[in-house]
Write an enzyme that holds these catalytic residues in place. Sequence first.
Site, mmCIF file in Angstrom:
data_model
loop_
_atom_site.group_PDB
_atom_site.id
_atom_site.type_symbol
_atom_site.label_atom_id
_atom_site.label_comp_id
_atom_site.label_asym_id
_atom_site.label_seq_id
_atom_site.Cartn_x
_atom_site.Cartn_y
_atom_site.Cartn_z
ATOM 1 N N ASP A 84 58.260 18.053 43.807
ATOM 2 C CA ASP A 84 57.392 17.057 44.435
ATOM 3 C C ASP A 84 55.956 17.503 44.169
ATOM 4 O OD1 ASP A 84 55.838 15.462 46.084
ATOM 5 O OD2 ASP A 84 57.260 15.511 47.761
ATOM 6 N N GLU A 177 54.873 24.176 55.456
ATOM 7 C CA GLU A 177 55.200 22.804 55.059
ATOM 8 C C GLU A 177 56.283 22.364 56.033
ATOM 9 O OE1 GLU A 177 57.257 20.150 54.423
ATOM 10 O OE2 GLU A 177 57.962 20.755 52.433
ATOM 11 N N GLU A 186 63.595 16.845 62.300
ATOM 12 C CA GLU A 186 63.995 18.260 62.236
ATOM 13 C C GLU A 186 63.166 19.159 63.135
ATOM 14 O OE1 GLU A 186 64.222 19.359 58.067
ATOM 15 O OE2 GLU A 186 66.360 18.884 58.094
ATOM 16 N N HIS A 325 58.948 13.292 48.122
ATOM 17 C CA HIS A 325 60.342 13.421 48.542
ATOM 18 C C HIS A 325 60.549 12.942 49.981
ATOM 19 C CE1 HIS A 325 58.964 17.136 50.505
ATOM 20 N NE2 HIS A 325 60.099 17.124 51.193
#
Length: 385
Positions: A84, A177, A186, A325
């Site tokens: 990405d 990240e 998440e 992504h």
Amino acid sequence: METQQNKQDNLNQNMDKAAAAAAAAAAASSSDDETSADYYFDSYSHFGIYVISSIIPLYFSLLFNLTCFSSIYFAGIHEEMLKDVVRTKTYQNVIYRNKFLFKDKIVLDVGAGTGILSLFCAKAGAKHVYAVECSHMAGKAQEIVKANGYSNVVTVLKGKIEEIDLPVAQVDIIVSEWMGYFLLYENMLSTVLFARDKWLTGNGLVLPDSSSLYLTAIEDADYKEEKIDFWKKVYGFDMSCIRKQALAEPVVDIVNQNQIVTDCFLLKTMDISKMTRDATFTAPFKLVAERDDYIHALVAYFDVSFTQCHKLTGFSTGPRSRATHWKQTILYLDDVLTICQGETIVGSMAVSQNTKNPRDIDITIKYSLNGRRSLISRTQSYKMR
């Protein structure tokens, strides 16, 4: 040496255990725990990763978990992220073009993965980098660090941020990240904020330090008819109970910018350096139609900013920007909204952690349209998992 018969017996025993575990899991599950994996063979293909448990029998997924299949799975995830370019080059540019921020600093890389951000920081002149990774990728990251000659600068620590002990009392910079689908999926943000509160110096930096969540609306009749409304009548039989489940699960996919019908609306901006660990929020929205069209879904995307750089840097995951992504998150509406140019959809979005699994997200949207051709007011709930 283990005989071929013993190997076969062990394999059969493992398969029996896996099958029993699968049966127990199925018996314990309720309709609330079902996802599109239960009714779409390729249900998560739109996530851009291969979820093995949805394409092979469950007992094989359990049997070979964390072995050959999971190795492919984990490697595939990291390959996708590294390729990405928007994501990885932005981080690289932020670090390399702002070496004055990193020179002789102690850096903590939260969720280091392959260690790529740690290597960027080391090359930019960091005094030491602590790369924390809780998955089995930590071992590979350590090998990568050694292979590139940075073992004296980068220390890889395997474990959860909330459970590990750092060799230092404080760090100058936290780089991570952490963003997931829909920005918050998440729940890795809470891990970064935990690290910030525990180890970051008073004048330390969190990179990135700002993120914003946006909403827009699209026309998408083809997908909705093929994947959602299909369940209304299947060969003459009512299967609308599955439609209800499909409607409640957001889809992660690339949105063609030509599908966008309204303007975009800023739902939420997060200052990562100052915000509390609770990312739950409710925000109002107002979307104005830019043309006469039909609306089948709302679309969420996010921007990320590095405001402490010499020059403001960041990227967008929006449908009018280069694809990443993360793609976009699509929330299909129960209704089809017939909207005319200048008319508005007003409502609110509530976002919270799922009570059963804090890594999952519960989303509730209230929306209404008081237009010339549509009068609609509805509340819809979604579960992202």
